[in-house]
Design a protein around this motif. Structure first.
Motif, PDB file in Angstrom:
ATOM      1  N   LEU A  21      24.461   1.713   3.837  1.00 36.05           N
ATOM      2  CA  LEU A  21      23.238   1.195   3.222  1.00 36.05           C
ATOM      3  C   LEU A  21      23.635   0.018   2.356  1.00 36.05           C
ATOM      4  N   ARG A  22      23.072  -1.148   2.652  1.00 36.26           N
ATOM      5  CA  ARG A  22      23.410  -2.342   1.869  1.00 36.26           C
ATOM      6  C   ARG A  22      22.183  -2.765   1.076  1.00 36.26           C
ATOM      7  N   MET A  23      22.213  -2.453  -0.232  1.00 32.58           N
ATOM      8  CA  MET A  23      21.101  -2.832  -1.102  1.00 32.58           C
ATOM      9  C   MET A  23      21.291  -4.305  -1.486  1.00 32.58           C
ATOM     10  N   SER A  24      20.283  -4.905  -2.096  1.00 29.90           N
ATOM     11  CA  SER A  24      20.303  -6.328  -2.490  1.00 29.90           C
ATOM     12  C   SER A  24      20.702  -7.215  -1.325  1.00 29.90           C
ATOM     13  N   THR A  25      20.301  -6.834  -0.137  1.00 28.58           N
ATOM     14  CA  THR A  25      20.671  -7.592   1.062  1.00 28.58           C
ATOM     15  C   THR A  25      19.394  -7.921   1.829  1.00 28.58           C
ATOM     16  N   GLU A  26      19.020  -9.191   1.763  1.00 24.09           N
ATOM     17  CA  GLU A  26      17.765  -9.603   2.398  1.00 24.09           C
ATOM     18  C   GLU A  26      18.039 -10.208   3.767  1.00 24.09           C
ATOM     19  N   VAL A  27      17.348  -9.707   4.758  1.00 25.91           N
ATOM     20  CA  VAL A  27      17.468 -10.305   6.098  1.00 25.91           C
ATOM     21  C   VAL A  27      16.669 -11.609   6.093  1.00 25.91           C
ATOM     22  N   THR A  28      17.338 -12.692   6.455  1.00 27.22           N
ATOM     23  CA  THR A  28      16.686 -14.013   6.379  1.00 27.22           C
ATOM     24  C   THR A  28      16.352 -14.568   7.761  1.00 27.22           C
ATOM     25  N   GLY A  29      16.870 -13.930   8.818  1.00 22.36           N
ATOM     26  CA  GLY A  29      16.559 -14.419  10.163  1.00 22.36           C
ATOM     27  C   GLY A  29      17.192 -13.527  11.207  1.00 22.36           C
ATOM     28  N   LEU A  30      16.814 -13.765  12.442  1.00 21.73           N
ATOM     29  CA  LEU A  30      17.373 -12.976  13.551  1.00 21.73           C
ATOM     30  C   LEU A  30      18.403 -13.811  14.304  1.00 21.73           C
ATOM     31  N   LEU A  31      19.415 -13.157  14.841  1.00 19.14           N
ATOM     32  CA  LEU A  31      20.387 -13.839  15.715  1.00 19.14           C
ATOM     33  C   LEU A  31      19.921 -13.653  17.149  1.00 19.14           C
ATOM     34  N   HIS A  32      20.083 -14.683  17.945  1.00 20.16           N
ATOM     35  CA  HIS A  32      19.643 -14.617  19.340  1.00 20.16           C
ATOM     36  C   HIS A  32      20.775 -14.999  20.270  1.00 20.16           C
ATOM     37  N   ASP A  33      20.773 -14.371  21.447  1.00 20.86           N
ATOM     38  CA  ASP A  33      21.596 -14.849  22.544  1.00 20.86           C
ATOM     39  C   ASP A  33      20.590 -15.063  23.680  1.00 20.86           C
ATOM     40  N   SER A  34      20.269 -16.282  23.976  1.00 15.18           N
ATOM     41  CA  SER A  34      19.117 -16.680  24.811  1.00 15.18           C
ATOM     42  C   SER A  34      17.875 -15.908  24.352  1.00 15.18           C
ATOM     43  N   ASP A  35      17.240 -15.035  25.168  1.00 15.41           N
ATOM     44  CA  ASP A  35      16.002 -14.386  24.709  1.00 15.41           C
ATOM     45  C   ASP A  35      16.239 -12.994  24.130  1.00 15.41           C
ATOM     46  N   THR A  36      17.483 -12.653  23.842  1.00 16.35           N
ATOM     47  CA  THR A  36      17.778 -11.313  23.308  1.00 16.35           C
ATOM     48  C   THR A  36      18.167 -11.400  21.831  1.00 16.35           C
ATOM     49  N   VAL A  37      17.566 -10.518  21.006  1.00 15.35           N
ATOM     50  CA  VAL A  37      17.961 -10.445  19.587  1.00 15.35           C
ATOM     51  C   VAL A  37      19.302  -9.723  19.520  1.00 15.35           C
ATOM     52  N   THR A  38      20.272 -10.333  18.855  1.00 16.76           N
ATOM     53  CA  THR A  38      21.622  -9.750  18.833  1.00 16.76           C
ATOM     54  C   THR A  38      22.073  -9.389  17.418  1.00 16.76           C
ATOM     55  N   GLY A  39      21.139  -9.383  16.458  1.00 18.34           N
ATOM     56  CA  GLY A  39      21.491  -8.997  15.097  1.00 18.34           C
ATOM     57  C   GLY A  39      20.705  -9.803  14.090  1.00 18.34           C
ATOM     58  N   VAL A  40      21.225  -9.831  12.851  1.00 14.74           N
ATOM     59  CA  VAL A  40      20.462 -10.471  11.764  1.00 14.74           C
ATOM     60  C   VAL A  40      21.348 -11.401  10.930  1.00 14.74           C
ATOM     61  N   ARG A  41      20.686 -12.378  10.326  1.00 16.61           N
ATOM     62  CA  ARG A  41      21.293 -13.187   9.265  1.00 16.61           C
ATOM     63  C   ARG A  41      20.841 -12.579   7.947  1.00 16.61           C
ATOM     64  N   TYR A  42      21.722 -12.508   6.970  1.00  8.67           N
ATOM     65  CA  TYR A  42      21.295 -11.930   5.702  1.00  8.67           C
ATOM     66  C   TYR A  42      21.839 -12.727   4.541  1.00  8.67           C
ATOM     67  N   LEU A  43      21.273 -12.419   3.374  1.00  8.97           N
ATOM     68  CA  LEU A  43      21.749 -13.013   2.125  1.00  8.97           C
ATOM     69  C   LEU A  43      21.986 -11.865   1.169  1.00  8.97           C
ATOM     70  N   ASP A  44      23.229 -11.733   0.683  1.00  7.34           N
ATOM     71  CA  ASP A  44      23.489 -10.711  -0.338  1.00  7.34           C
ATOM     72  C   ASP A  44      24.116 -11.397  -1.548  1.00  7.34           C
ATOM     73  N   PRO A  45      24.442 -10.647  -2.611  1.00  8.24           N
ATOM     74  CA  PRO A  45      24.936 -11.329  -3.817  1.00  8.24           C
ATOM     75  C   PRO A  45      26.187 -12.178  -3.559  1.00  8.24           C
ATOM     76  N   GLU A  46      26.929 -11.897  -2.504  1.00  6.78           N
ATOM     77  CA  GLU A  46      28.119 -12.723  -2.200  1.00  6.78           C
ATOM     78  C   GLU A  46      27.791 -13.970  -1.384  1.00  6.78           C
ATOM     79  N   GLY A  47      26.532 -14.058  -0.929  1.00 10.00           N
ATOM     80  CA  GLY A  47      26.143 -15.229  -0.143  1.00 10.00           C
ATOM     81  C   GLY A  47      25.635 -14.837   1.228  1.00 10.00           C
ATOM     82  N   PRO A  48      25.490 -15.832   2.121  1.00 10.09           N
ATOM     83  CA  PRO A  48      24.927 -15.535   3.445  1.00 10.09           C
ATOM     84  C   PRO A  48      25.942 -14.874   4.363  1.00 10.09           C
TER      85      PRO A  48
END
Ligand SMILES: Cc1cc2nc3c(=O)[nH]c(=O)nc-3n(C[C@H](O)[C@H](O)[C@H](O)COP(=O)(O)OP(=O)(O)OC[C@H]3O[C@@H](n4cnc5c(N)ncnc54)[C@H](O)[C@@H]3O)c2cc1C
Length: 409
Positions: A126-153
């Protein structure tokens, strides 16, 4: 450098925390990303329904839940004004439910309990203080997330991303999923009134002609949800805090001496009530559940239970494919298929209540529930089991899958 997990869950609300816990119990590597530093937000409901209570038993969390401060709503009655009352929903009539009542527990206590249970599982993060800022894509498939936490993106890659980020889900929008909106005629204003005396918890709002409010008892104060016609925020604020205090004191005379604690209209938060639903709950690599798939009205206090049930269904259907790293669109579509009927039935009932009761009260046309159902319930009290079932259990209740069950400790 990007990190990797099997399932990335966006949002640590009821849906995200239950899904995270259940998948971890199946041995799936799961990471829940929650943008806030804690669960202590009062902009949440407090109802824990019989099906969720039974689920907590099955997960071995019965004793830990019982230790939380809580009150129990065993029935919902409407006063007739002549000293008598009609029972609208009698949860004690729910056969086969080990907990035939609604437990009123601050949602942060429930979420903390689920987080603690999750931390006991080696594959749960569980990662608190971690905001998802976008989705990662590989062509039309979502492959994960971009996030921002206190250490940065950072980036977290995953076989599957599950959006549990609530009614304003940014993830579903980024995945190109648009909910269908249903007309709603009410909004809610949310504020606190301190109180020392005990006020019996009730799911039934207090009503007067043109006015309605629900009060959730919490330690040292009442959380008030004041209902008004949609689009009337500016008018309510123009009327000012004195008029609001007057309305509250009229509906809850027990609070007449405390309403001055509503300092100004700045203490009163506006909630834009929505009822909506996604047509498709998934795209390749991403699934939406809970409010992200279907925003619920607060009427009936059923949103938490529905979000929890979605999470149980998703974990039940997806744990196996996730363990084998072979989740397909067919698996994701199966979650929506299983949860669509409960969602449609619940939202339809909420819309019916908006049209037939809440709206007419707020427009000053009636001050009490319609006479026909009241008379029927007075003459045939057993009928009160029906609303109790619809609120407390709902359509197609989910049970904990075998892999998630534990003995109570
Ligand atoms: C004022 C109010 C009163 C209510 N009262 C009741 C009630 O009494 N009973 C009831 O059953 N339901 C009630 N509801 C509805 C209920 O709260 C929701 O239906 C339920 O919480 C939905 O659960 P969820 O997990 O899908 O979403 P949420 O509870 O909304 O959780 C979403 C989580 O995602 C996090 N998040 C959002 N975006 C991001 C991001 N980009 N990155 C990381 N994290 C993110 C949020 O911080 C949040 O913790 C109420 C709702 C409101 C607004």
């Amino acid at each position: 450098m990007s990190e990797r997990t099997t399932c990335a869950v966006i949002g640590g609300g009821p849906a995200g925390m239950v899904l995270g816990l259940l998948l971890a119990r199946a041995g799936v590597e799961v990471t829940v990303l929650e943008k806030h530093a804690d669960f202590l937000r009062d902009f949440r409901g407090d109802t824990v329904h019989p099906t969720t209570l039974r689920l907590l038993d099955e997960l071995g969390l019965r004793e830990r839940f019982a230790a939380l401060p809580q009150s129990k709503v065993r029935s919902v009655s409407f006063p007739l004004g002549d000293g008598r009352s009609v029972t609208l929903a009698d949860f004690r009539r729910l056969r086969g439910q080990p907990h035939p009542y609604i437990a009123m527990v601050p949602q942060w206590d429930l979420l903390n309990l689920l987080a603690e249970a999750g931390r006991a599982e080696p594959s749960f993060t569980l990662r608190m203080s971690t905001e998802v800022t976008g989705l990662l894509h590989d062509s039309d498939t979502v492959t994960g997330v971009r996030y921002l936490d206190p250490e940065g993106p950072g980036e977290l890659r995953a076989d599957l991303t599950v959006a549990c980020d609530g009614r304003w889900s940014a993830a579903r929008g980024q995945a190109g999923l648009e909910p269908r909106e249903f007309p709603v005629n009410i909004d809610v204003w949310w504020f606190k009134v301190p109180t020392e005396g005990a006020i019996a918890p009730s799911l039934l709002p207090r009503t007067g002609r043109g006015k309605m409010l629900a009060a959730i008892p919490r330690e040292g104060y009442l959380q008030i949800g004041y209902l008004g016609p949609k689009g009337s925020d500016a008018r309510l604020r123009r009327r000012g805090v004195e008029a609001l205090r007057h309305d509250v004191a009229e509906l809850l005379p027990e609070l007449a001496d405390s309403v001055h604690a509503i300092g100004s209209m700045d203490d009163v938060k506006h909630l834009d009530v929505r009822i909506n639903r996604l047509r498709r709950w998934h795209t390749k690599g991403l699934l939406c559940i809970g409010d992200a798939a279907h925003a619920m009205s607060p009427i009936g206090g059923v949103g938490i239970n529905l979000a929890v049930q979605d999470a149980v269904a998703a974990a039940t259907l997806l744990a196996g494919p996730l363990l084998e790293h072979r989740v397909t669109e067919r698996h994701l579509a199966a979650v929506r298929r299983r949860r669509l009927l409960p969602t449609v039935v619940t939202q339809s009932l909420q819309r019916l209540l908006h049209r037939g009761f809440v709206g007419p009260v707020l427009h000053g046309r009636i001050a009490a529930p319609p006479k026909v159902p009241l008379t029927l319930l007075r003459l045939l009290p057993r009928l009160s089991a029906v609303p109790a079932y619809l609120i407390g259990v709902g359509v197609r209740p989910e049970r904990a899958p075998g892999f998630a069950r534990r003995a109570s400790v």
